[in-house]
Motif scaffolding. Structure first.
Motif, short mmCIF file in Angstrom:
data_model
loop_
_atom_site.label_atom_id
_atom_site.label_comp_id
_atom_site.label_asym_id
_atom_site.label_seq_id
_atom_site.Cartn_x
_atom_site.Cartn_y
_atom_site.Cartn_z
N ARG A 31 26.77 87.83 40.40
CA ARG A 31 26.82 86.41 40.00
C ARG A 31 26.47 85.51 41.18
O ARG A 31 25.72 84.55 41.03
CB ARG A 31 28.20 86.03 39.45
CG ARG A 31 28.52 86.59 38.11
CD ARG A 31 27.66 86.06 36.99
NE ARG A 31 27.85 84.63 36.79
CZ ARG A 31 26.89 83.81 36.37
NH1 ARG A 31 25.71 84.27 36.09
NH2 ARG A 31 27.14 82.54 36.22
N GLU A 37 21.92 88.23 35.45
CA GLU A 37 21.15 88.26 34.21
C GLU A 37 20.05 89.31 34.23
O GLU A 37 19.29 89.42 33.28
CB GLU A 37 20.60 86.87 33.93
CG GLU A 37 21.73 85.88 33.66
CD GLU A 37 21.24 84.48 33.37
OE1 GLU A 37 20.06 84.32 33.03
OE2 GLU A 37 22.06 83.57 33.47
N TYR A 39 19.70 92.66 33.54
CA TYR A 39 20.62 93.58 32.88
C TYR A 39 20.46 95.03 33.28
O TYR A 39 21.39 95.81 33.16
CB TYR A 39 20.52 93.41 31.36
CG TYR A 39 20.98 92.05 30.92
CD1 TYR A 39 22.27 91.64 31.17
CD2 TYR A 39 20.12 91.16 30.30
CE1 TYR A 39 22.71 90.38 30.80
CE2 TYR A 39 20.54 89.90 29.92
CZ TYR A 39 21.85 89.52 30.17
OH TYR A 39 22.27 88.28 29.82
N ARG A 42 22.96 96.75 35.57
CA ARG A 42 24.25 97.26 35.07
C ARG A 42 24.36 98.76 35.24
O ARG A 42 25.46 99.31 35.21
CB ARG A 42 24.43 96.93 33.59
CG ARG A 42 24.58 95.47 33.30
CD ARG A 42 24.90 95.23 31.87
NE ARG A 42 24.00 95.97 30.98
CZ ARG A 42 24.02 95.87 29.67
NH1 ARG A 42 24.87 95.08 29.08
NH2 ARG A 42 23.18 96.58 28.93
N LEU A 97 34.46 85.09 31.02
CA LEU A 97 33.47 84.45 30.16
C LEU A 97 34.06 83.30 29.35
O LEU A 97 33.37 82.32 29.07
CB LEU A 97 32.86 85.49 29.21
CG LEU A 97 31.98 86.56 29.84
CD1 LEU A 97 31.56 87.58 28.80
CD2 LEU A 97 30.77 85.94 30.52
N PHE A 104 27.56 80.95 31.74
CA PHE A 104 27.07 82.32 31.68
C PHE A 104 27.23 82.87 30.27
O PHE A 104 26.36 83.56 29.74
CB PHE A 104 27.79 83.20 32.70
CG PHE A 104 27.27 84.61 32.76
CD1 PHE A 104 25.95 84.88 33.05
CD2 PHE A 104 28.12 85.68 32.54
CE1 PHE A 104 25.47 86.18 33.11
CE2 PHE A 104 27.66 86.98 32.60
CZ PHE A 104 26.33 87.23 32.88
N MET A 105 28.35 82.54 29.63
CA MET A 105 28.58 82.97 28.25
C MET A 105 27.55 82.34 27.32
O MET A 105 27.02 83.01 26.43
CB MET A 105 30.00 82.59 27.83
CG MET A 105 30.38 83.02 26.44
SD MET A 105 30.42 84.80 26.28
CE MET A 105 29.66 84.99 24.70
N ASN A 107 24.50 81.33 28.14
CA ASN A 107 23.22 81.99 28.42
C ASN A 107 23.16 83.37 27.79
O ASN A 107 22.13 83.79 27.27
CB ASN A 107 22.98 82.10 29.92
CG ASN A 107 22.72 80.77 30.57
OD1 ASN A 107 22.36 79.80 29.90
ND2 ASN A 107 22.92 80.70 31.88
N LEU A 108 24.25 84.08 27.84
CA LEU A 108 24.33 85.41 27.24
C LEU A 108 24.14 85.32 25.73
O LEU A 108 23.42 86.13 25.14
CB LEU A 108 25.67 86.06 27.59
CG LEU A 108 25.90 87.48 27.14
CD1 LEU A 108 24.97 88.41 27.89
CD2 LEU A 108 27.34 87.88 27.37
N LYS A 111 20.34 84.60 25.05
CA LYS A 111 19.38 85.66 25.40
C LYS A 111 19.59 86.96 24.63
O LYS A 111 18.65 87.71 24.42
CB LYS A 111 19.45 85.95 26.90
CG LYS A 111 18.88 84.82 27.72
CD LYS A 111 18.84 85.18 29.17
CE LYS A 111 18.23 84.03 29.95
NZ LYS A 111 18.07 84.35 31.35
N GLU A 112 20.80 87.25 24.24
CA GLU A 112 21.09 88.50 23.54
C GLU A 112 21.31 88.22 22.07
O GLU A 112 22.01 87.28 21.71
CB GLU A 112 22.33 89.17 24.13
CG GLU A 112 22.17 89.61 25.56
CD GLU A 112 21.14 90.70 25.74
OE1 GLU A 112 21.03 91.58 24.87
OE2 GLU A 112 20.45 90.67 26.76
N ALA A 123 31.78 90.24 23.57
CA ALA A 123 31.00 90.73 24.72
C ALA A 123 31.82 91.72 25.54
O ALA A 123 31.31 92.76 25.96
CB ALA A 123 30.55 89.55 25.59
#
Length: 155
Positions: A31, A37, A39, A42, A97, A104-105, A107-108, A111-112, A123
């Protein structure tokens, strides 16, 4: 509580908490650096998971008085380690989150696509399920690598 019970509880708890620390540190580092972001990074979570599951299995083998450790006992220790580390990380992620980083939540969520509205809890649940599946697979593979060799009787 017998020594065996104490060993099978303290090793997973200790290594699970260290796993939690590693996962949180890696997440926060990503972060801060701005790579959260991306991914595919991960996958390094799997390296952290494997490291601490391996440590749990080897710690058990060192502390156990059994000359042959059963698959079930080592699998139980591995799964407990994953459950502590990943379960608490999922809890941290849900709180993070929902309360700390709502952008960030957002954006998530954009994008997802998960087939519906994504929340911090959903999530975190996905991360928990994904982590436990990875943990089960890693546990099985590591146990095969570290199990005691058996001698089969000749017929």
């Amino acid at each position: 509580m017998s020594t065996f019970d104490r060993i099978t509880r303290t090793i997973p708890t200790k290594n699970g908490l260290f796993m939690l620390g590693g996962l949180i540190a890696y997440f926060l580092l990503m972060r801060v650096v701005g790579l959260a972001e991306v991914y595919w990074l991960r996958t390094f979570n799997l390296v952290i998971l494997i490291l601490f599951v391996r440590n749990s299995i080897l710690s058990f083998r060192r502390q156990s008085s059994e000359s042959y450790q059963s698959f079930n006992t080592m699998f139980m220790i591995s799964v407990r380690t994953c459950f502590v580390g990943i379960g608490l990380f999922a809890l941290f992620l849900a709180i993070y989150l929902d309360q700390i980083d709502k952008t960030f939540m957002a954006n998530l969520a954009v994008k997802e696509s998960f087939g519906g509205e994504i929340t911090a809890v959903s999530a975190a649940s996905i991360v928990f399920i994904e982590g436990m599946i990875s943990g089960l697979a890693a546990s099985f593979v590591l146990i095969q690598l570290f199990k005691s060799k058996t001698i089969e009787a000749k017929a």
